[in-house]
Design an enzyme around this catalytic site. Structure first.
Site, short mmCIF file in Angstrom:
data_model
loop_
_atom_site.label_atom_id
_atom_site.label_comp_id
_atom_site.label_asym_id
_atom_site.label_seq_id
_atom_site.Cartn_x
_atom_site.Cartn_y
_atom_site.Cartn_z
N ASP A 1 10.63 2.66 7.02
CA ASP A 1 10.24 1.27 7.22
C ASP A 1 11.39 0.56 7.92
O ASP A 1 12.56 0.86 7.66
CB ASP A 1 9.93 0.60 5.88
CG ASP A 1 9.10 -0.67 6.04
OD1 ASP A 1 7.97 -0.71 5.52
OD2 ASP A 1 9.57 -1.62 6.68
N ILE B 1 0.83 -1.20 0.00
CA ILE B 1 0.00 0.00 0.00
C ILE B 1 0.87 1.26 0.00
O ILE B 1 0.63 2.20 -0.76
CB ILE B 1 -0.96 -0.01 1.20
CG1 ILE B 1 -1.98 -1.14 1.04
CG2 ILE B 1 -1.67 1.33 1.35
CD1 ILE B 1 -2.88 -1.35 2.24
N ASP C 1 -9.53 5.46 9.73
CA ASP C 1 -10.41 4.42 9.21
C ASP C 1 -10.47 3.18 10.12
O ASP C 1 -11.32 2.33 9.94
CB ASP C 1 -9.94 3.99 7.82
CG ASP C 1 -10.89 3.02 7.12
OD1 ASP C 1 -12.10 3.33 7.07
OD2 ASP C 1 -10.42 1.97 6.65
N GLU D 1 -13.82 -1.86 17.60
CA GLU D 1 -14.78 -1.60 16.54
C GLU D 1 -16.03 -2.45 16.74
O GLU D 1 -15.94 -3.57 17.25
CB GLU D 1 -14.15 -1.91 15.18
CG GLU D 1 -12.93 -1.05 14.87
CD GLU D 1 -12.33 -1.39 13.51
OE1 GLU D 1 -12.85 -2.31 12.83
OE2 GLU D 1 -11.32 -0.75 13.12
N SER E 1 -4.40 1.76 8.68
CA SER E 1 -3.71 0.46 8.83
C SER E 1 -4.35 -0.40 9.91
O SER E 1 -5.20 -1.25 9.60
CB SER E 1 -2.23 0.69 9.12
OG SER E 1 -2.04 1.41 10.33
N HIS F 1 -13.84 1.63 8.87
CA HIS F 1 -12.97 0.54 8.41
C HIS F 1 -13.36 0.10 7.00
O HIS F 1 -13.60 -1.07 6.73
CB HIS F 1 -13.04 -0.64 9.37
CG HIS F 1 -11.81 -1.52 9.31
ND1 HIS F 1 -11.34 -2.20 10.40
CD2 HIS F 1 -10.97 -1.83 8.28
CE1 HIS F 1 -10.26 -2.89 10.05
NE2 HIS F 1 -10.02 -2.68 8.76
N GLY G 1 -10.62 -0.99 2.34
CA GLY G 1 -10.67 -1.99 1.28
C GLY G 1 -12.07 -2.34 0.85
O GLY G 1 -12.28 -3.31 0.12
#
Length: 405
Positions: free
Chosen positions: A170, A151, A253, A258, A228, A281, A284
């Site tokens: 990273d 991503i 997101d 949740e 993420s 969320h 995707g």
């Protein structure tokens, strides 16, 4: 064979499984541990998304569970060590919704830079606020990416095409795409970036990755996104940074807690704050991504059931196999200890079983031995291999003799 699909997995997955003779049960929401254990009675294949946790207790209670498909990118909701010990391969969809997440991130960056959510809310109240105050183009601005996987890389490319300068950090040594520049630390990334977007996985070391100290190190009036994992960001610290004006906007997101299903109540420390975009969320959750995910993961489950293929499994030795044309294929999952291959072949030899081909792959504590036999395999062969001390599971594909086949 029976499959249980939870959390509104795309209908393509159900169609693929049914087409291959699998009985499918679907449920809309997630299940807790006790509910899942009960629901898995008689189930061979489990399909989940991000809200159902498949714990060690689940694998121990349902040792006959053949495989698990995570119809999403992340697999931190599955106890992968317990799955391996139970000889249960797990599959996910590491690439299928990448574009959808990236497009949402791009959209939120532009929306926050132009305060579109605030303008929209004012218009719905009948307020005409035609002002350029606080609104900026994204061209020429800097984007910092924490995490540079699939991503992060695609977001890097699209952001650069819009004229943004991209920096990334990273823990792995990743090859930069385009003109993106790698930072040696998150602190360096914070110093150089006007917009920061988080794209890390759900491993335990990423818990509370971004907290009060990290927000304080970011440049004044930074825009911040997390698409993420919910446990990565301290939302109370973000709330305080937003209320103080140090962070100019946020797009979130994912959340530490949740709701299990659509329609259930949701609460967050970020509700009601200007220039904050809260989405449920859905990074995707596009028709294209869910269709791709449904097809990809269901096909991986079928490949394992019908061929024994474990390619792209997240917890198992990986082996890409062709369909068996005749005879029997033995799928032997075992402890990765010396002598297993010899022991299995001794059993086959003593029973006069002709071996056409064998493949053995190991990963960590798990070994996976696939043996194609041109002659039938009777129940004595099966029982003797099952009785080997290293055996975790023995599956068979093709024509064989005996009830245990």
């Amino acid at each position: 064979m029976k499959a249980l699909l939870l959390e509104n997995i795309h209908t393509d997955a159900e169609e693929i499984l049914r087409r291959h003779g699998v009985e499918v049960e679907t449920r809309k929401g997630a299940l807790d541990e006790a509910e899942l254990i009960e629901a898995l009675d008689g189930v061979d294949l489990l399909g989940i998304r991000s809200k159902t946790n498949v714990s060690r207790a689940v694998f121990e209670a349902r040792p006959n569970l053949m495989a698990v498909g995570a119809f999403c990118i992340g697999t931190n909701q599955i106890d992968l060590n317990a799955a391996s010990e139970s000889a249960t391969p797990c599959f996910n969809a590491p690439y299928s919704n990448t574009r959808s997440v990236v497009e949402l991130a791009i959209g939120e960056i532009i929306s926050m830079a132009r305060h579109l959510t605030d303008k929209n809310a004012a218009m719905h109240k009948g307020e005409w606020d035609k002002s350029a105050k606080g609104a900026h183009e994204v061209r020429g601005r800097t984007l910092g990416l924490i995490g540079y996987g699939n991503i992060g890389k695609q977001l890097s490319v699209l952001a650069e095409l819009m004229g943004m300068q991209v920096y990334f950090y990273d823990v792995r040594d990743e090859l930069p795409m385009g003109n993106a520049k790698k930072c040696s630390s998150m602190d360096e990334l914070f110093e150089k970036s006007e917009t920061i977007s988080v794209h890390v996985d759900g491993r335990a070391s990423n818990r509370a990755l971004i907290g009060r100290a990290e927000f304080e190190k970011m440049r004044p009036r930074t825009l911040f996104l997390n698409l993420s994992r919910g446990h990565v960001v301290d939302l109370e610290a973000l709330r305080d940074a937003l209320n103080s004006g140090h962070i100019a906007g946020a797009g979130i997101d994912v959340y530490p807690e949740e709701p299990k299903a659509s329609g259930e109540p949701f609460a967050s420390a970020l509700q009601g704050i200007p220039n904050v975009i809260l989405t449920p969320h859905i990074g995707g959750s596009t028709a294209e991504a869910q269709e791709n995910i449904g097809h990809f993961v269901a096909s991986k489950l079928i490949d394992y059931v019908e061929q024994g293929s474990t390619s792209l499994s997240v917890n198992f030795p990986q082996m890409q196999l062709h369909p068996i044309k005749s005879g029997v294929r033995l799928l032997h999952v075992h402890d990765n200890v010396p002598g297993v291959l010899t022991a299995v072949n001794t059993v086959l030899s003593e029973h006069g079983v002709n071996v056409d081909g064998q493949q053995l792959v190991t990963e960590g504590a798990t070994g996976y031995l696939v043996t194609d036999c041109s002659s039938g395999v009777d129940e004595n062969v099966v029982s003797e291999i099952m009785a080997l001390s290293a055996t975790r599971r023995l599956g068979t594909i093709g024509d064989c003799v005996g009830q245990d086949c």
